[in-house]
Every structure is written in structure tokens, then in C-alpha cells.
Scaffold this motif. Sequence first.
Motif, PDB file in Angstrom:
ATOM      1  N   LYS A 192      30.394 110.433  50.685  1.00 14.07           N
ATOM      2  CA  LYS A 192      31.261 110.653  49.522  1.00 14.07           C
ATOM      3  C   LYS A 192      30.466 110.960  48.259  1.00 14.07           C
ATOM      4  N   LYS A 210      45.163 119.804  47.748  1.00 16.01           N
ATOM      5  CA  LYS A 210      43.797 119.299  47.585  1.00 16.01           C
ATOM      6  C   LYS A 210      42.847 120.406  47.144  1.00 16.01           C
ATOM      7  N   ASN A 253      41.152 117.848  58.563  1.00 13.75           N
ATOM      8  CA  ASN A 253      40.839 116.482  58.186  1.00 13.75           C
ATOM      9  C   ASN A 253      39.394 116.073  58.526  1.00 13.75           C
ATOM     10  N   GLU A 259      35.370 114.827  57.781  1.00 13.74           N
ATOM     11  CA  GLU A 259      34.760 113.805  56.935  1.00 13.74           C
ATOM     12  C   GLU A 259      33.719 114.412  56.025  1.00 13.74           C
ATOM     13  N   LYS A 266      35.569 112.463  46.213  1.00 14.60           N
ATOM     14  CA  LYS A 266      36.166 111.137  46.327  1.00 14.60           C
ATOM     15  C   LYS A 266      36.449 110.798  47.784  1.00 14.60           C
ATOM     16  N   ASN A 267      36.784 111.820  48.550  1.00 11.72           N
ATOM     17  CA  ASN A 267      37.168 111.569  49.941  1.00 11.72           C
ATOM     18  C   ASN A 267      36.242 112.156  50.995  1.00 11.72           C
ATOM     19  N   TYR A 268      35.391 113.084  50.556  1.00 12.47           N
ATOM     20  CA  TYR A 268      34.575 113.769  51.554  1.00 12.47           C
ATOM     21  C   TYR A 268      33.104 113.731  51.163  1.00 12.47           C
TER      22      TYR A 268
END
Lengths: 316, 274
Positions: free
Chosen positions: B53, B153, B188, B190, B218-220
Motif C-alpha cells: 500500500k 475508482k 480486484n 492487490e 490506500k488500497n493497492y
Amino acid sequence: MTDITQELTRKNHHPAEWLIEKALFISGIASIVFISLIFLFLFKEGMLTFKSVSPLDLIGKWVYDPYDEKNIFKVMWQSVSEVPKYSIVPLVCGSFLVAFPATVISSVFGIGCGIYLSEIASARVRETLKPTLELLAGIPSVVIGFLMLAVVATFVQDLFHTKFRLNAFVGALGVSLVTFPIIVTLVEEALRAIPKELRDASYALGATKWQTIWKTVVPAAVSGISAAVLLGFGRALGETMIVLMATGNAALVTLDMFSSVRTMTANIAAEMGEVVQGSEHYYVLFLVGAILFTMTFVLNICSEVVINKMRRKLRM
Amino acid sequence: MMNVPVEEKIFHAQKAVPMDKHNSSISIKVKDLNVYYSSVHALKSVTLDIQKKAVTALIGPSGCGKSTFLRTLNRMNDTLPGARIEGSVIIDGVNIYGSEINVVALRRIVGMVFQKSNPFPKTIFDNVAYGPRLQGIKNKSMLEGIVEESLKKSAIWDEVKDRLEKPALELSGGQQQRICIARALAVNPEIVLMDEPASALDPISTAKIEELIHELKKNYTIVIVTHNMQQAARVSDFTGYFYLGLLVEHGETKKIFTTPDKKETEDYITGRFG
Ligand SMILES: Nc1ncnc2c1ncn2[C@@H]1O[C@H](COP(=O)(O)OP(=O)(O)OP(=O)(O)O)[C@@H](O)[C@H]1O
Ligand SMILES: [Mg+2]
């Protein structure tokens, strides 16, 4: 004059270059000129048919039948007869009964083979298969016709128990041998034109090779593949020697694939040699040629349009 | 056709990939990585930890192996004939060059955005739904949900929401690139790899992509290759400097851009070289 103006106004063309350019231009437009001339000639001669033959006669003719004491509408091609009948219906039927199955057969195998060559085959397999295809494309059609006539026709008859040994289907098998390499080559080209970036995008999203082929490469090339099929169909309509030898040449009005048929091409080839120049029969044969030419011409235009559509779609 | 059983198989195989999530902050551990293209030794013993992240930028002169390195992380080099790879890349405890790895499943975990935007000649919707469909998702409303979420997104939802059924190729270059990002996010992943994602774009589109990267981290886990020093400084938390196939220096972006350990790094960053 200053040096700079001199430089800026300098001619880039050497006289020899000018000459070469013009020569190339002329060879470039030569094909257009030839096509136009052929077109004009065919139509000019073909139109002379209507001096003595009515357009309706091309469909069928009312003929008095002494046995039936009636006028009967005869849809047949009987060019050498007391009352010549020039219906092109049996000829058109014959052409389509051969060209259509031939295109279906060669498309099924041709598209499969094209996909295999472009997407799956190793370089070594490809290097053996492609020359073989070229060899196939190089076989004189009279040889294929002979093979169909002498060997395949018997097989087909044994297999399907057909009434006629020589029939449209046997002809179609022979013609499909001619259109197959054409379709393979064009399909392979269409698939290879799909940029690597698209395949990469598919792989990067977790697609397998098969998924990439079916969901990205083939759909992106669908116009090119359709164009290949259309061109193959045009070629099948124009094939002469094989159908002359293998279809039985009976000008029947039928939709039966296993019936003997006579195609437009075989009809011209068979009758042109004996016809009296300038006769009604002679002009009708030209008209048949003109119609055939128009059909293949339209098919070619269609495939061109379809290919351009693909280019636009892929922004190539 | 034959893609249904294949799809099924992979769908299950994905779950079979061991993903033992230990709570380390390291997303990718690269150890002693060597890549050869027939005779070219393109990457030489690269060892590098990539943080979870966070944005890691890879910089260096043309031909130094940045793209090669990036492609080793989702095994896109596998599609190149003649490429040979030694060493290990460990993602969540699994060496992706191990013998039992399902490459297809790996690429769903490690997404990629290319330098040249490469949307499929399909509609916007079909582009974004491509990955989920590969995984066998057919339910229309489920797909619609994924597409909308991914486009949101990627900060392009508002621009395209009324024309999802239009060809993606009719969009501008910058919009196309964000569609490609949305397409990658729809699976989806990572980790998202980006190879010069903004190099073909105008400053406004570039700013949008940079903003987006900021949001995405923030997510990846994001690894980005860039030729633009300011961009690296702006978007990244960590920076790696490659030169001639070697990872010369790697560390926090702030440090690399202010007080690098190596003279070469400083020369490259200040533009005295490269
Ligand atoms: N497919 C390939 N086959 C052979 N050699 C390759 C291939 N791809 C890259 N190379 C070589 O590997 C080296 C590293 O290339 P790479 O594309 O990784 O560089 P890069 O840092 O991404 O450069 P750029 O900034 O120009 O994109 C170069 O010497 C290149 O010539
Ligand atoms: Mg690169």
C-alpha cells in the motif's frame, strides 16, 4: 539571387525520377484501366442480347407444347434448340449450389487452420504448413477436377447414395480445395494484424491463451475473417474447370446439393467454343459473363469495405 | 466452446494459490533477480523489497531494464520468446517463479497498466467487464456493479457513465488510459504495475492519473515506471534507480531526491546525466 533563395527554390526532382514516377503511376492505374475495359466489353456485348431476347426470357419462356396443347412457361437453358431458351435461373442455381457449400466447407476448415497457424502453431510447424498450403494453391484446377471426376465422385456416391455420380456437392468439394488456401492465408493475415498490445492486455487481466484467442484476437479480426470468406465465395463463383468436370453439367433448376448442375462459368466455357460469333446465343453468353463479373465484383467491394471497417475499428 | 471448462479450472486454481497473509508491510520481495533476453543480460542480480500500500517508482535512463523488471512481477515476460529468468520474486510468501504457480491466477493478483493505452476494440463496459467475465461472472447486475465501482475508482465514471455502450476507442488518450486502469482494477488485484502510464498524455490528463495513483495507494500496492523525475517525486513513497540492468539505489523517495547515497543517483536526478 541569394544562396538561400537558390536553395529554397531548388527542384528536388531529377528528370529520371520524374519518368520513373510516371511509369509507376501508369502501371498502378493499369489494373483499373483493364478492369474498366473488361467491364465495358462484357456489358457492351451482353447488352446486344436484348436486340432479340426480352428480359423475361432470361427467367423463362412461354413455349407451345404440342403434347399438352398449351403454352408452358419453361424455365430452362436450352441454347441449341429449335426454340432456344435462355433462362439463367438454372445456371444461377448451379453456381450457388456449388459456391455456397464450397465456401462453407473451406471457411470452417480455413478459419480453423488460419487460427492455428497464426496463434498456436510453433514456428517449425508453420514453416512446414505454409509451403504446403502454397503447393495446394498451386495445383492446376484441371488436376483437381480430374481427381474429383475420377475418384471422389465415386466415394461421394457410395457414401450418400446419390442419383447422380457427378453433382454439385462433388464440384463444391473440389472448389473448396481452391478456396481453402485463400481463406487460410487471409484469415492468418487478419489475425496477425491484431497488435501485440491487445494480446498483452488480455494476458495481463488473467486470460489464458484460449480466452485471449476467443475473446480478444478473433473478435478484433472478425471483419478481416468475414472479408476472407467473402473473397473465397467470389473465387468459388468464378471457378470453372473443376465445376465443368465434376458437376455433371445438367442445367437443372434445383436446390438439391446432390443433383447435377451447370454453373454460369461451366456454361460459358462449354458453349463459347461452338457458338457463332455475333449470334443471339453468343450475346447471351456474354450477358451471363457480365452478370457473373458483377457478382464477384460486388463481393470484392464488400470484402474491401469490411476490411476497412476493421482498420477503423482498431485505429490501425 | 472449450473456454468454459478452462475458465472453471482457473477459477478454482486461483483459490488454490497459497496466500498466507502474514502482516508484514512488504508486498513483493525480489531476490537476486536476473533476466536474459537471448544474449542480453537485462537485469543483474536485482534485490528489492516493495512496500505494501505504497507507491514505488522506478527510474533510470532508457534501456536500463525498468520495464523488464516490472514485467517480471506479473510474469508478462513469459510471453516473450527467448526471455530467461533466474532468482525469486516472492509475493505474500509465495515464489511466483515456483513450479506450481498458476500464472493466470498470478496476473489477477498483480494487475498491469501499459505505457500505450490499449483498450480492446469493444465498448467501455465490455472493456472493464473483460476480467470479471474471464472469471466466469455472468450476472448482469453484478457486472454492472463491478464496472461502476472500477470506473469510479479510476476517476472516470462521471465522464463515461452515459456512454458505457460506446466504443472505448472513441475516448481521448487520457480517458482511454483511465479505462485501462479501471479494467485492471476490475479484477480486484492487490498490486498494480504501471509502465509509464502518463508518458503519452497531456499535463491535465497526467495530473488526473497522478491524483488517481495517490488515491489508489490506500488500497493497492503500486509500482510505477516513469521518466519524469518530478512525477516520481510527486507520486511515490519509494524510489528505485536502475542503471544498465543494476538497481543502483533504492529507498524512500524523499531521501533519494535529497540526499542519495550514490553519486550516480544524484547525477541522474539532477539531470547531469541521462
Ligand atoms: N523483447 C526483448 N527482446 C530482447 N531484448 C529486449 C527485449 N525487451 C527489452 N530488451 C532489452 O533489455 C534491456 C532493458 O529493456 P527495458 O525495456 O526493460 O528498458 P527500460 O528501462 O524499460 O527502457 P525505456 O525507458 O526505454 O522503456 C534493453 O537493453 C533492451 O534492449
Ligand atoms: Mg520501458
